[in-house]
Write a protein that holds these residues in place. Structure first.
Motif, short mmCIF file in Angstrom:
data_model
loop_
_atom_site.label_atom_id
_atom_site.label_comp_id
_atom_site.label_asym_id
_atom_site.label_seq_id
_atom_site.Cartn_x
_atom_site.Cartn_y
_atom_site.Cartn_z
N ASN A 17 -6.00 29.07 14.96
CA ASN A 17 -7.23 28.36 14.62
C ASN A 17 -8.36 28.80 15.56
OD1 ASN A 17 -8.88 26.53 13.17
ND2 ASN A 17 -8.52 24.91 14.67
N SER A 18 -8.46 30.12 15.75
CA SER A 18 -9.48 30.65 16.66
C SER A 18 -10.01 31.97 16.13
CB SER A 18 -8.88 30.85 18.06
OG SER A 18 -7.86 31.83 18.01
N PHE A 19 -11.03 32.49 16.81
CA PHE A 19 -11.70 33.72 16.40
C PHE A 19 -11.55 34.79 17.48
CE2 PHE A 19 -13.81 30.18 14.39
CZ PHE A 19 -14.06 30.61 13.09
N SER A 20 -11.63 36.04 17.05
CA SER A 20 -11.69 37.16 17.99
C SER A 20 -12.79 38.11 17.52
CB SER A 20 -10.35 37.91 18.05
OG SER A 20 -9.97 38.36 16.75
N PRO A 21 -13.53 38.72 18.45
CA PRO A 21 -14.61 39.62 18.06
C PRO A 21 -14.08 40.92 17.47
CG PRO A 21 -14.32 39.65 20.44
CD PRO A 21 -13.41 38.58 19.91
N VAL A 22 -14.83 41.48 16.52
CA VAL A 22 -14.50 42.77 15.91
C VAL A 22 -15.66 43.71 16.23
CG1 VAL A 22 -13.99 44.00 13.78
CG2 VAL A 22 -13.20 41.65 14.07
N PRO A 23 -15.49 44.62 17.20
CA PRO A 23 -16.60 45.49 17.62
C PRO A 23 -17.01 46.50 16.55
CG PRO A 23 -14.55 46.11 18.71
CD PRO A 23 -14.27 44.83 17.99
N GLY A 36 -20.22 57.40 17.30
CA GLY A 36 -18.77 57.32 17.43
C GLY A 36 -18.28 56.80 18.75
N LYS A 37 -19.19 56.36 19.63
CA LYS A 37 -18.78 55.91 20.97
C LYS A 37 -19.26 54.50 21.29
CE LYS A 37 -18.90 60.65 22.82
NZ LYS A 37 -19.52 61.52 23.84
N ASP A 38 -20.57 54.28 21.20
CA ASP A 38 -21.14 53.02 21.66
C ASP A 38 -20.96 51.90 20.63
OD1 ASP A 38 -22.06 54.39 23.91
OD2 ASP A 38 -23.92 54.97 22.87
N SER A 78 -5.56 49.00 15.05
CA SER A 78 -4.63 49.69 15.96
C SER A 78 -3.23 49.09 15.83
CB SER A 78 -5.13 49.55 17.41
OG SER A 78 -5.14 48.18 17.79
N LYS A 79 -2.26 49.72 16.49
CA LYS A 79 -0.89 49.25 16.43
C LYS A 79 -0.73 47.86 17.01
CE LYS A 79 1.22 53.85 16.52
NZ LYS A 79 2.14 54.77 17.28
N ASP A 80 -1.59 47.52 17.99
CA ASP A 80 -1.49 46.19 18.59
C ASP A 80 -2.30 45.14 17.82
OD1 ASP A 80 -4.01 47.03 19.18
OD2 ASP A 80 -3.79 46.94 21.36
N GLY A 81 -2.86 45.54 16.67
CA GLY A 81 -3.54 44.58 15.81
C GLY A 81 -5.02 44.44 16.02
N ASN A 82 -5.60 45.17 16.98
CA ASN A 82 -7.04 45.10 17.22
C ASN A 82 -7.80 45.85 16.12
OD1 ASN A 82 -6.90 43.60 19.63
ND2 ASN A 82 -6.37 45.46 20.77
N VAL A 83 -8.89 45.26 15.66
CA VAL A 83 -9.67 45.83 14.56
C VAL A 83 -11.05 46.25 15.06
CG1 VAL A 83 -10.66 45.41 12.27
CG2 VAL A 83 -8.46 44.38 12.88
N THR A 84 -11.49 47.44 14.65
CA THR A 84 -12.84 47.91 14.95
C THR A 84 -13.51 48.36 13.66
OG1 THR A 84 -11.99 50.13 15.43
CG2 THR A 84 -12.31 48.64 17.31
N VAL A 85 -14.85 48.40 13.69
CA VAL A 85 -15.64 48.80 12.54
C VAL A 85 -16.28 50.14 12.84
CG1 VAL A 85 -17.50 48.12 10.97
CG2 VAL A 85 -16.15 46.37 12.12
N VAL A 86 -16.13 51.10 11.92
CA VAL A 86 -16.69 52.43 12.14
C VAL A 86 -17.42 52.89 10.87
CG1 VAL A 86 -14.96 53.12 13.84
CG2 VAL A 86 -14.54 53.54 11.41
N PRO A 87 -18.51 53.67 11.02
CA PRO A 87 -19.21 54.20 9.83
C PRO A 87 -18.30 55.15 9.06
CG PRO A 87 -20.58 54.37 11.79
CD PRO A 87 -19.20 54.00 12.26
#
Length: 357
Positions: free
Chosen positions: A108-114, A120-122, A153-162
């Motif tokens: 019942n919580s949120f995590s940021p998605v960068p 491709g870096k910042d 990623s394998k550990d479940g972290n999500v990122t947004v890329v063009p």
């Protein structure tokens, strides 16, 4: 004369009876804010309500409220919410004016998605305009960026890329992108141009100037609306252009030349629901080719002249209408559908995870 008066009395009684079953959510009755932007229902049947000051989740018994809290990293990333889309079972991606949050049912919580910028870096901050599924993968339209995709990623972290898809270009970034049943992708760019195609072939479709919204009808028919002009358009596949929808009943003289159509949505039953700015809601019937006003009225309020930001029909057939600065009005698919809130049975409310049998 007596028969006429009796008929009028019966009609009035039916209208009042129908209005009594309406449910209204406002800041005084459950919402974080009445400036509602979008509605969404996930696979748990919970209904999400995006506002300009916080996020709401109707679970069948109550409205759960979520805000950004400065010292709490597990809170919503920003209070001005724009859209929602289910990432996977138990997780819902939340778009805001300053990026993404991932909601997790388990905690019942949120995590940021960068968001990774075009270099491709910042990481960058961007307003999320639209979320959709294209070829089984989630895509996002962000203000000032190309269409973006998501990497997990394998550990479940999500990122947004063009993306490097041909769906986009640096000249005219997309503000809306959707895929039809036949796998054709339709998009609207920042200039209001409509394009269609796939990765192999992509072309601009004429007929609608300054396009704003797209939706698909019962058999995949493509509908579009401009920002102003109050006209509903339909794609003519043979001619390859959009044409005005011919209607037997004028949509308030084509919904007035200066009228703004805020949104168009398929209702799941052969109807295109049209949300307007100041003229309420209308429904275009695909079968009969007619348009009729869909009056939303409660015992205390008449919303027929309000600004409707969004509308949604949930899995049970209840209609949810997001009314600017008034909140959300729920029109039940049958009398009593929301009478026994929080208890699940065939005659009462069945929406949400916390309903009990």
């Amino acid at each position: 004369m007596k028969r006429l008066l009796l008929s009028l009395a019966l009609c009035l009684a039916m209208a009042v009876s129908h209005a009594q079953y309406m449910t209204v959510f406002s800041s005084d009755a459950g919402l974080t804010n009445t400036s509602v932007r979008a509605l969404y229902q996930d696979s748990y049947r919970n209904v999400w309500v995006a506002t300009r000051n916080g996020l709401n989740r109707w679970d069948g018994a109550k409205m759960n409220l979520y805000y950004h809290k400065k010292e709490d990293k597990s809170s919503l990333i920003y209070n001005e919410v724009t859209c929602m889309l289910e990432w996977s079972k138990g997780k819902v991606l939340i778009g805001t004016d300053r990026g993404f949050s991932m909601y997790d049912y388990a905690s019942n919580s949120f995590s940021p998605v960068p968001i990774i910028g075009e270099n491709g870096k910042d990481t960058v901050i961007a307003r999320v305009v639209d979320l959709s599924i294209i070829d089984g993968e989630m895509r996002a339209c962000l203000y000032g960026l190309p269409v973006c995709k998501f990497k997990e990623s394998k550990d479940g972290n999500v990122t947004v890329v063009p993306t490097d898809d041909e769906y986009d270009s640096k000249k005219n970034h997309k503000v809306c992108i959707k895929q039809n049943k036949d796998k054709t992708v339709w998009a609207i760019d920042v200039a209001g141009n409509i394009s269609m195609g796939n990765k192999a072939k992509w072309k601009q479709i004429e007929g609608v100037k300054n396009a704003h919204r797209i939706c698909f009808g019962k058999n995949g028919t493509v509908y579009a609306s401009p920002r102003q002009g109050g006209v509903l358009y339909r794609y003519n596949e043979q001619r390859g252009i959009f044409e005005k929808v011919p209607v037997d009943i004028p949509l308030i003289c084509n919904l007035h030349f200066s009228m703004v159509i805020k949104n168009i949505r398929y209702n799941g039953d052969g109807g295109i629901l049209i949300c307007t700015d100041g003229y309420g809601m209308y429904k275009y019937d695909e079968r009969t080719g007619t348009v009729e006003e869909h009056i939303i009225r409660t015992v205390d309020n008449d919303f027929s002249t309000c600004n409707l930001e969004d509308v949604m029909v949930d899995e049970e057939g209840n209609l949810w209408a997001a009314i600017y600065w008034r909140g959300v009005v729920v029109e039940p698919h049958r009398a009593g559908a929301f009478t026994n809130i929080g208890r699940r049975n065939p005659m009462c409310n069945t929406i949400g995870t916390t309903c009990v049998t």
